[in-house]
Design an enzyme around this catalytic site. Structure first.
Site, PDB file in Angstrom:
ATOM      1  N   ASP A   1       0.665  -1.202  -0.001  1.00  9.10           N
ATOM      2  CA  ASP A   1      -0.040   0.056  -0.031  1.00  9.10           C
ATOM      3  C   ASP A   1       0.941   1.222   0.166  1.00  9.10           C
ATOM      4  O   ASP A   1       0.485   2.409  -0.771  1.00  9.10           O
ATOM      5  CB  ASP A   1      -1.039  -0.149   1.124  1.00  9.10           C
ATOM      6  CG  ASP A   1      -1.661  -1.011   1.127  1.00  9.10           C
ATOM      7  OD1 ASP A   1      -2.435  -1.983   0.012  1.00  9.10           O
ATOM      8  OD2 ASP A   1      -2.227  -1.667   2.178  1.00  9.10           O
TER       9      ASP A   1
ATOM     10  N   HIS B   1      -5.686  -3.573   5.572  1.00 10.07           N
ATOM     11  CA  HIS B   1      -5.094  -3.869   4.140  1.00 10.07           C
ATOM     12  C   HIS B   1      -6.267  -4.449   3.568  1.00 10.07           C
ATOM     13  O   HIS B   1      -6.328  -5.625   3.090  1.00 10.07           O
ATOM     14  CB  HIS B   1      -4.118  -4.702   4.292  1.00 10.07           C
ATOM     15  CG  HIS B   1      -3.657  -5.221   2.901  1.00 10.07           C
ATOM     16  ND1 HIS B   1      -3.196  -4.568   1.909  1.00 10.07           N
ATOM     17  CD2 HIS B   1      -3.712  -6.397   2.169  1.00 10.07           C
ATOM     18  CE1 HIS B   1      -2.919  -5.064   1.041  1.00 10.07           C
ATOM     19  NE2 HIS B   1      -3.475  -6.288   0.914  1.00 10.07           N
TER      20      HIS B   1
HETATM   21  P1  NAI Z   1      -0.534 -18.419  -5.545  1.00 12.29           P
HETATM   22  O1  NAI Z   1      -1.706 -19.249  -5.406  1.00 12.29           O
HETATM   23  O2  NAI Z   1       0.230 -18.088  -6.694  1.00 12.29           O
HETATM   24  O3  NAI Z   1       0.493 -19.214  -4.377  1.00 12.29           O
HETATM   25  C1  NAI Z   1       0.419 -19.503  -3.167  1.00 12.29           C
HETATM   26  C2  NAI Z   1       1.291 -20.744  -2.717  1.00 12.29           C
HETATM   27  O4  NAI Z   1       0.915 -21.102  -1.652  1.00 12.29           O
HETATM   28  C3  NAI Z   1       1.002 -21.965  -3.665  1.00 12.29           C
HETATM   29  O5  NAI Z   1       2.298 -22.230  -4.489  1.00 12.29           O
HETATM   30  C4  NAI Z   1       0.405 -22.910  -2.859  1.00 12.29           C
HETATM   31  O6  NAI Z   1       0.943 -24.165  -3.211  1.00 12.29           O
HETATM   32  C5  NAI Z   1       0.815 -22.385  -1.699  1.00 12.29           C
HETATM   33  N1  NAI Z   1       0.219 -22.966  -0.756  1.00 12.29           N
HETATM   34  C6  NAI Z   1      -1.251 -23.280  -0.427  1.00 12.29           C
HETATM   35  N2  NAI Z   1      -1.496 -24.059   0.727  1.00 12.29           N
HETATM   36  C7  NAI Z   1      -0.200 -24.012   1.411  1.00 12.29           C
HETATM   37  C8  NAI Z   1       0.181 -24.644   2.641  1.00 12.29           C
HETATM   38  N3  NAI Z   1      -0.766 -25.168   3.494  1.00 12.29           N
HETATM   39  N4  NAI Z   1       1.273 -24.388   2.923  1.00 12.29           N
HETATM   40  C9  NAI Z   1       2.219 -24.052   2.183  1.00 12.29           C
HETATM   41  N5  NAI Z   1       1.911 -23.484   0.820  1.00 12.29           N
HETATM   42  C10 NAI Z   1       0.573 -23.578   0.708  1.00 12.29           C
HETATM   43  O7  NAI Z   1      -1.131 -17.056  -4.583  1.00 12.29           O
HETATM   44  P2  NAI Z   1      -0.329 -15.605  -4.579  1.00 12.29           P
HETATM   45  O8  NAI Z   1      -0.343 -14.790  -5.740  1.00 12.29           O
HETATM   46  O9  NAI Z   1       1.215 -15.703  -4.497  1.00 12.29           O
HETATM   47  O10 NAI Z   1      -0.907 -14.980  -3.412  1.00 12.29           O
HETATM   48  C11 NAI Z   1      -0.513 -15.523  -2.222  1.00 12.29           C
HETATM   49  C12 NAI Z   1      -1.319 -14.940  -1.123  1.00 12.29           C
HETATM   50  O11 NAI Z   1      -1.031 -13.516  -0.656  1.00 12.29           O
HETATM   51  C13 NAI Z   1      -2.926 -14.601  -1.289  1.00 12.29           C
HETATM   52  O12 NAI Z   1      -3.541 -14.836  -0.138  1.00 12.29           O
HETATM   53  C14 NAI Z   1      -3.182 -13.210  -1.947  1.00 12.29           C
HETATM   54  O13 NAI Z   1      -4.382 -12.677  -1.609  1.00 12.29           O
HETATM   55  C15 NAI Z   1      -2.137 -12.440  -0.987  1.00 12.29           C
HETATM   56  N6  NAI Z   1      -1.671 -11.133  -1.347  1.00 12.29           N
HETATM   57  C16 NAI Z   1      -1.424 -10.156  -0.343  1.00 12.29           C
HETATM   58  C17 NAI Z   1      -1.143  -8.805  -0.724  1.00 12.29           C
HETATM   59  C18 NAI Z   1      -0.727  -8.005   0.598  1.00 12.29           C
HETATM   60  O14 NAI Z   1      -0.380  -7.109   0.203  1.00 12.29           O
HETATM   61  N7  NAI Z   1      -0.665  -8.572   1.775  1.00 12.29           N
HETATM   62  C19 NAI Z   1      -0.909  -8.597  -2.054  1.00 12.29           C
HETATM   63  C20 NAI Z   1      -1.309  -9.652  -3.150  1.00 12.29           C
HETATM   64  C21 NAI Z   1      -1.536 -10.829  -2.713  1.00 12.29           C
END
Ligand code: NAI
Length: 342
Positions: A175, A202
């Site tokens: 942000d 957030h």
């Molecule tokens: P993605 O789906 O590309 O990657 C998520 C990864 O987590 C995958 O490799 C999956 O295998 C893994 N995963 C799922 N369950 C798991 C478990 N129990 N243990 C370990 N790994 C596990 O998703 P992406 O794009 O990487 O986003 C991840 C998270 O980050 C989402 O919740 C998204 O909303 C959040 N996010 C947060 C932001 C922030 O500003 N804080 C900004 C953008 C995304």
């Protein structure tokens, strides 16, 4: 000195790619969810840090290849891979900073809260393992909805008897990165100079950029304030819609998360001048968790920058009151999730 556009201010470009470079410090960092859209570029950016001696990559699948790939970069840290729950404890041994981007991202039409049912359980399980294996680590929660997953993590750590509120952080750096970029563009400022504190939470209206506290000092018209505030609040959705079903922000998020990791490592290394905005347990307002600027030190949060909340404009003061009910409900939903499970 603020952490700003460059999250590795002490590194000369040519050094970061040099195999001559010795680690300047020897911290261990773990990324949980390391094979994902955020996890992969985040792993790459952390691999470039001279403060890291070991990079532990954990995921439920596909992490071996990511680790093999990253391990060929000629930077100092050793990369190790860990797959599935049976290897999670080993991944976390001796780790100084744990970053958690595990979970599912948004698709068009979804709010961050729509992710709650899946991501709440994932964060709970992973933080339980952190509590058992590296309870002194700084914990960075990226998985959404951050407004609820951070309270969940806090409850897990309390149940395990190892909660240190100074070391649990919801990552809201994106942000700030977005606010800095959009304000610099709008006002034709040099990007590296711009720093805008973003407070609250957030998600949607809980994201409150304090444009009146922008540095350098800038004046905005009422229309500019409205337009910039709404753009910063909806910037995540801008990316979700542009990706059209292929996920949410990953590259800018990895950049922002790497900046927060680098700031944490500098603080752990004794740098006495590290400030970041983050969503943490807080007494700045009546809400138990709140994002604000904090000073980071060896033991986590050293001080809350309460002056940011003083002298708000009328627009900011109203927006702050307006965000409180939603943020309160999201925090309570996180806490209730854990107590329902118990
Ligand atoms: P993605 O789906 O590309 O990657 C998520 C990864 O987590 C995958 O490799 C999956 O295998 C893994 N995963 C799922 N369950 C798991 C478990 N129990 N243990 C370990 N790994 C596990 O998703 P992406 O794009 O990487 O986003 C991840 C998270 O980050 C989402 O919740 C998204 O909303 C959040 N996010 C947060 C932001 C922030 O500003 N804080 C900004 C953008 C995304």
């Amino acid at each position: 000195k603020e952490s700003n556009a460059s999250f590795m201010p002490k590194l000369k470009q040519e050094q970061s790619f040099s195999n001559q470079l010795q680690p300047q410090a020897s911290f261990k960092v773990a990324v949980l969810g390391a094979a994902g859209g955020i996890g992969q570029p985040l792993g790459l950016l952390i691999k470039m840090s001279p403060l890291v001696s070991a990079l532990h990559l954990y995921d439920v699948a596909n992490v071996k290849g990511v680790a093999a790939d990253l391990s060929h970069c000629n930077t100092p840290s050793q990369v190790l891979d860990f797959t599935g729950p049976s290897e999670l404890a080993n991944c976390l041994q001796g780790v100084d900073v744990v970053v958690i981007p595990a979970g599912v991202p948004r698709k068009p039409g979804m709010t961050r809260d729509d992710l709650f049912n899946i991501n709440a359980g994932i964060v709970k399980t992973l933080v339980e393992a952190v509590a058992d294996n590296c309870p002194d680590a700084f914990i960075h929660i990226i998985s959404n909805p951050v407004n609820s997953t951070v309270p969940i993590a806090a409850e897990v750590l309390k149940q395990k008897g190892v909660y240190d509120p100074k070391k649990l952080f919801g990552v809201t750096t994106l942000d700030v990165v977005r606010a800095n970029t959009f304000v610099a563009q709008k006002k034709n400022l040099k990007l590296i100079d711009v720093d805008v504190p973003v407070i609250g939470g957030h998600a949607g209206i809980t994201i409150l950029p304090l444009l009146s506290k922008s540095r350098p000092s800038v004046t905005f018209t009422d229309e500019e304030i409205q337009e910039l505030t709404v753009r910063i609040q909806n910037a995540g959705t801008e990316v979700v819609e542009a990706k059209a079903g292929a996920g949410s922000a990953t590259l800018s998020m990895a950049y922002a998360a790497a900046r927060f990791v680098e700031s944490s490592l500098r603080a752990l290394d004794g740098d006495g001048d590290v400030y970041e905005c983050t969503f943490v347990q807080s007494e700045l307002t009546e809400l138990p968790f709140f994002a604000s600027r904090v000073k980071l030190g060896r033991k986590g949060i050293e001080a809350f920058i309460s002056s940011d909340l003083q002298g708000l404009t009328e627009y900011e003061a109203q927006a702050l009151e307006a965000l409180k009910p939603e943020l309160k409900a999201s925090i309570e939903k996180g806490v209730a999730f854990l107590h329902k499970q118990a």
